[in-house]
Design a protein around this motif. Structure first.
Motif, PDB file in Angstrom:
ATOM      1  N   ARG A  32     -74.765  55.139 -56.095  1.00 14.72           N
ATOM      2  CA  ARG A  32     -73.474  55.397 -55.426  1.00 14.72           C
ATOM      3  C   ARG A  32     -72.228  55.754 -55.703  1.00 14.72           C
ATOM      4  N   ARG A  33     -72.373  55.278 -56.939  1.00 12.68           N
ATOM      5  CA  ARG A  33     -70.446  55.728 -57.084  1.00 12.68           C
ATOM      6  C   ARG A  33     -70.508  57.797 -57.465  1.00 12.68           C
ATOM      7  N   ILE A  34     -71.718  57.599 -57.418  1.00 11.12           N
ATOM      8  CA  ILE A  34     -71.902  59.530 -57.903  1.00 11.12           C
ATOM      9  C   ILE A  34     -72.002  60.125 -56.381  1.00 11.12           C
ATOM     10  N   MET A  35     -73.454  59.128 -55.423  1.00 15.99           N
ATOM     11  CA  MET A  35     -73.715  59.954 -54.016  1.00 15.99           C
ATOM     12  C   MET A  35     -72.803  59.898 -53.061  1.00 15.99           C
ATOM     13  N   ASN A  36     -72.622  58.297 -53.095  1.00 19.66           N
ATOM     14  CA  ASN A  36     -72.344  57.986 -51.773  1.00 19.66           C
ATOM     15  C   ASN A  36     -71.473  58.824 -51.102  1.00 19.66           C
ATOM     16  N   PRO A  37     -70.359  58.805 -52.033  1.00 21.40           N
ATOM     17  CA  PRO A  37     -69.299  59.921 -51.477  1.00 21.40           C
ATOM     18  C   PRO A  37     -69.980  60.964 -51.077  1.00 21.40           C
ATOM     19  N   ARG A  38     -70.695  61.490 -51.347  1.00 20.64           N
ATOM     20  CA  ARG A  38     -71.040  62.369 -51.197  1.00 20.64           C
ATOM     21  C   ARG A  38     -71.351  62.837 -50.205  1.00 20.64           C
ATOM     22  N   VAL A  39     -72.120  61.419 -49.693  1.00 19.14           N
ATOM     23  CA  VAL A  39     -73.297  61.578 -48.392  1.00 19.14           C
ATOM     24  C   VAL A  39     -71.964  61.580 -47.054  1.00 19.14           C
ATOM     25  N   ARG A  40     -71.047  61.013 -47.233  1.00 26.42           N
ATOM     26  CA  ARG A  40     -70.110  60.585 -47.046  1.00 26.42           C
ATOM     27  C   ARG A  40     -69.944  61.791 -45.943  1.00 26.42           C
ATOM     28  N   ARG A  41     -69.087  62.970 -47.213  1.00 24.94           N
ATOM     29  CA  ARG A  41     -68.610  64.200 -47.210  1.00 24.94           C
ATOM     30  C   ARG A  41     -69.693  65.093 -46.624  1.00 24.94           C
ATOM     31  N   TRP A  42     -70.587  65.442 -46.454  1.00 23.14           N
ATOM     32  CA  TRP A  42     -71.640  65.370 -45.705  1.00 23.14           C
ATOM     33  C   TRP A  42     -72.438  65.741 -44.635  1.00 23.14           C
TER      34      TRP A  42
END
Length: 377
Positions: A344-354
């Motif tokens: 979640r720490r790695i991917m959730n911010p990336r999903v939100r930016r996407w």
């Protein structure tokens, strides 16, 4: 762009054959036990992660119009793997079942390593083969999948996943904030059912019942039964248990990759059960060179969904402009997926930016997060 003439040379295909080096490693593990048991998982997961760091990214694209006649060495790779995996799997069942120098844990560890290989390589090669128009290649895909008791993956992948990816109808589109420990049992339950129903609907369109012999599930069941019977004949009850161990590990490997490929990426619901078309933005892309050698460009997943029948050497790389990028290749990301807080720490911010980049107009993401939007028509 890499020209067809360059691509046709055997030297260009050679790096993709690195996966064949994993087969001697599982034999070494069985012959020596002890520390050698670590070789298959270490080579598959960690060595290629290190090699990604050494070789970096491959941002070059091959000529997508390269004819099949120039891809002989690439096609030979996936076809050659099938008999070699078969001989390795059942040869090891025969050998390890009565190997007095291995204790029970070591026998389990040998076939854990076998499952890493039949999952990371074997199922991946079956994925390449099932997308081809050649009847022989599709049969090879079925044989590989039967060796891990996951034959329905072909139906689910071709009839459900590619059609409904990024929508609530696709079980293997991992939902935002859905940890792998929740995703895994859900897809094991839902994928078999969705695959069977898809084949049933396909037959119904021709006014045939699901019991019609044209239903590929009869072929799946026959091939899987043959694999189980062979394991028993070669190794008895121990052989059967070892076969089941590698199958379980292989399935786990597959679903880890499925989890990574589309995590949190959803197609916009246009209303009334209609969804936008699939675009490169709906798959995570990874241009890491070494892990793409191991996984025959599976990480160029955005292009695979754009052109599902395109052979692996011709899959195109997409930049950040067109597709979201993973920070590391699958060997690292699948390990991270097993640790939900890290994932979640790695991917959730990336999903939100996407989401902000492509869909700033969507303010309520709860229906997407919980797969509560209407099923696609």
């Amino acid at each position: 762009m890499i020209a067809s003439a360059t691509l046709a040379r055997w030297q260009s295909a050679l790096p993709f054959w690195m996966s064949f080096l994993l087969l001697p490693l599982v034999w070494i593990a069985a012959l020596f036990g002890g520390w050698a048991l670590l070789l298959p998982p270490l080579a598959t997961w960690h060595l290629f992660a290190v090699l990604d760091g050494v070789f970096g990214l491959n941002l070059d694209n091959e000529d997508p119009n390269t004819p099949d006649s120039d891809l002989t060495w690439y096609k030979a790779l996936t076809l050659a793997w099938v008999p070699l995996q078969f001989l390795t799997l059942f040869g090891l069942i025969f050998y390890v079942s009565d190997a007095s120098h291995l204790n029970g844990f070591e026998k389990f560890a040998v076939f854990f390593g076998v499952g890493v290989v039949t999952g990371a390589v074997g199922i991946n090669y079956s994925h390449e083969l099932m997308h081809q128009s050649s009847r022989a290649e599709r049969w090879m895909a079925d044989i590989l999948l039967a060796m891990v008791l996951y034959s329905h993956f072909r139906s689910e992948h071709l009839l459900v996943h590619h059609r409904y990816v990024g929508t609530p109808r696709d079980p293997v589109t991992a939902r935002y904030n859905e940890g792998f420990h929740r995703f895994y049992p859900r897809v094991l339950r839902e994928c078999w059912h969705s695959a069977f129903q898809a084949e049933k609907r396909k037959l119904a369109q021709k006014n045939r019942p699901w019991t019609d012999l044209a239903n590929p599930f009869f072929r799946y069941w026959a091939l899987q039964a043959a694999m189980l019977l062979l394991a028993i004949l070669l190794g008895g009850l121990t052989g059967l248990l070892l076969f089941l161990v590698q199958a379980g590990v292989a399935i786990w490997q597959l679903e880890l990759v499925n989890y990574v490929e589309h995590y949190g990426l959803t197609r916009k619901h246009l209303g009334d059960g209609k969804y936008e078309p699939v675009r490169p933005r709906h798959s995570w892309n990874a241009a890491h060179k070494a892990s793409n050698w191991l996984l025959i460009n599976l990480q160029r997943h955005s292009d695979h969904h754009y052109k599902p029948n395109r052979r692996f050497p011709l899959l195109q790389n997409y930049t950040e402009t067109d597709a979201p990028q993973l920070p590391y290749g699958y060997p690292v990301m699948t390990v991270a997926a097993m640790i939900p807080p890290l994932w979640r720490r790695i991917m959730n911010p990336r999903v939100r930016r996407w989401r902000q980049k492509y869909y700033p107009e969507i303010t309520d993401w709860k229906p997407y997060n919980k797969a509560q939007n209407p099923l696609p028509r």
